[in-house]
Design a protein around this motif. Structure first.
Motif, PDB file in Angstrom:
ATOM      1  N   PHE A 297       0.797  -1.226   0.000  1.00 26.04           N
ATOM      2  CA  PHE A 297       0.000   0.000   0.000  1.00 26.04           C
ATOM      3  C   PHE A 297       0.833   1.281   0.000  1.00 26.04           C
ATOM      4  N   ARG A 298       2.101   1.214   0.385  1.00 27.83           N
ATOM      5  CA  ARG A 298       2.995   2.382   0.410  1.00 27.83           C
ATOM      6  C   ARG A 298       2.300   3.619   0.981  1.00 27.83           C
TER       7      ARG A 298
ATOM      8  N   VAL B 249      -4.674   0.102   7.639  1.00 33.57           N
ATOM      9  CA  VAL B 249      -4.214  -1.201   8.104  1.00 33.57           C
ATOM     10  C   VAL B 249      -2.689  -1.306   8.020  1.00 33.57           C
ATOM     11  N   ALA B 250      -2.074  -0.668   7.016  1.00 30.97           N
ATOM     12  CA  ALA B 250      -0.614  -0.711   6.899  1.00 30.97           C
ATOM     13  C   ALA B 250       0.054   0.048   8.045  1.00 30.97           C
TER      14      ALA B 250
ATOM     15  N   VAL C 299     -13.913   0.406  16.537  1.00 28.05           N
ATOM     16  CA  VAL C 299     -14.216   1.821  16.786  1.00 28.05           C
ATOM     17  C   VAL C 299     -13.145   2.721  16.192  1.00 28.05           C
ATOM     18  N   PHE C 300     -11.878   2.439  16.505  1.00 25.51           N
ATOM     19  CA  PHE C 300     -10.809   3.307  16.018  1.00 25.51           C
ATOM     20  C   PHE C 300     -10.464   3.012  14.558  1.00 25.51           C
ATOM     21  N   GLY C 301     -10.733   1.777  14.107  1.00 29.43           N
ATOM     22  CA  GLY C 301     -10.558   1.485  12.685  1.00 29.43           C
ATOM     23  C   GLY C 301     -11.541   2.281  11.848  1.00 29.43           C
TER      24      GLY C 301
ATOM     25  N   LEU D 173      -4.453   6.309  14.554  1.00 30.62           N
ATOM     26  CA  LEU D 173      -3.647   5.180  14.103  1.00 30.62           C
ATOM     27  C   LEU D 173      -2.819   4.588  15.244  1.00 30.62           C
ATOM     28  N   LEU D 174      -2.363   5.428  16.162  1.00 31.49           N
ATOM     29  CA  LEU D 174      -1.606   4.922  17.302  1.00 31.49           C
ATOM     30  C   LEU D 174      -2.474   4.006  18.163  1.00 31.49           C
ATOM     31  N   VAL D 175      -3.714   4.446  18.442  1.00 34.40           N
ATOM     32  CA  VAL D 175      -4.620   3.606  19.240  1.00 34.40           C
ATOM     33  C   VAL D 175      -5.019   2.368  18.449  1.00 34.40           C
TER      34      VAL D 175
END
Length: 278
Positions: A50-51, A171-172, A157-159, A65-67
């Motif tokens: 996905f780069r 996801v990457a 939730v965070f996704g 993204l951290l969570v």
């Protein structure tokens, strides 16, 4: 519609095959090392595909993204710890109560409450609280599975919050965040002398079977299936996991455990149906 259905079936078969291969290695290099292989190699594969660095992130994206990545890493570690102690089918049945709870809490209609009650009854049958079955299921394994369920709920939730990112960025990046603490944890617990080239190749296979291939197949399924149908078919995961573990690992469940898994599958399917109608 046949191709998307086959893609989803292939995704579930791949995940369960990866779980079976991983469980066979728990006694060789440990749960932490197996989790590190899965998360670390998956991060490398997803970053290469996905780069995500091509697109700019906002401060809010970074926090989400951290969570998201942290709960993703913990979810993988906890479910593998559960697999180590209890049958895979039971662990997955408990784990899916995480997304089921998210779906049910979004609506308090009577049918949702009925689905929640059915899932609760299934859990009651699975938990090691019955006098005749207290020794059959390891309480620690059950606790780890519930921990994985909580992480899966937070993952959803965070996704969802991170899903505004383009393509597979979320996801990457999430898998990269997970690898930043899971890989060092695995390296700390493993004996370097057992890391032969064959073991490393098996670790790569686990990453492909458990993450890279299922994610790719699920994209095909999501594109070709209505969301409700996708949810209903996915709800069969505990039953498929139990069957796969029985065929590959010889893990056999008693009648009460199969009934419990059936209750949770029906509750999950009903929740998916209600979500589609809503």
């Amino acid at each position: 519609m046949l191709l998307p259905i086959l893609a989803l079936l292939g995704s579930q078969v791949s995940v369960n095959l990866g779980a079976a291969v991983a469980k066979n290695l728990f006694g060789v290099i440990g749960v932490e090392a197996i989790t590190a292989f899965r998360v670390g190699f998956s991060a490398l594969l997803l970053l290469a595909i996905f780069r995500p660095w091509r697109f700019r992130l906002t401060g809010r994206d970074v926090v989400n993204l951290l969570v998201y990545g942290t709960v993703m890493g913990m979810m993988n570690l906890l479910i593998y710890r559960a697999f180590e102690r209890i049958p895979i089918g039971i662990a997955v049945a408990i784990e899916v109560t995480g997304p089921l709870a998210v779906a049910l809490l979004s609506s308090r209609r009577p049918r949702n409450i009925a689905a929640c009650a059915l899932a609760g009854f299934g859990l009651y049958l699975l938990l090691p609280i019955h006098s005749g079955d207290a020794g059959r299921v390891d309480p620690a394994g059950v606790a780890y599975a519930f921990g994985a369920a909580a992480c899966w709920a937070l993952y959803i939730v965070f996704g969802k919050r991170a899903s505004s990112l383009r393509g597979g960025q979320a996801v990457a990046w999430g898998m990269l965040v997970a690898s930043l603490f899971i890989v060092p944890l695995g390296a700390f617990h493993v004996d370097a002398s057992v890391l032969t080239p064959a073991i490393v190749l098996v670790g790569l296979a686990i990453a492909v079977l458990s993450s890279a291939l299922p994610y790719s197949l699920e994209i095909v399924a999501l594109r070709g299936l209505p969301q409700g149908l996708f949810g209903m078919l996915s709800s069969a995961a505990p039953a498929i996991s139990a069957l796969a573990a029985m065929l590959v690992l010889g893990e056999r469940l008693n009648a009460m455990q199969w009934i419990a898994i059936g209750c949770i599958v029906v509750a999950s399917a009903g929740s998916a149906t209600l979500a589609r109608r809503k």
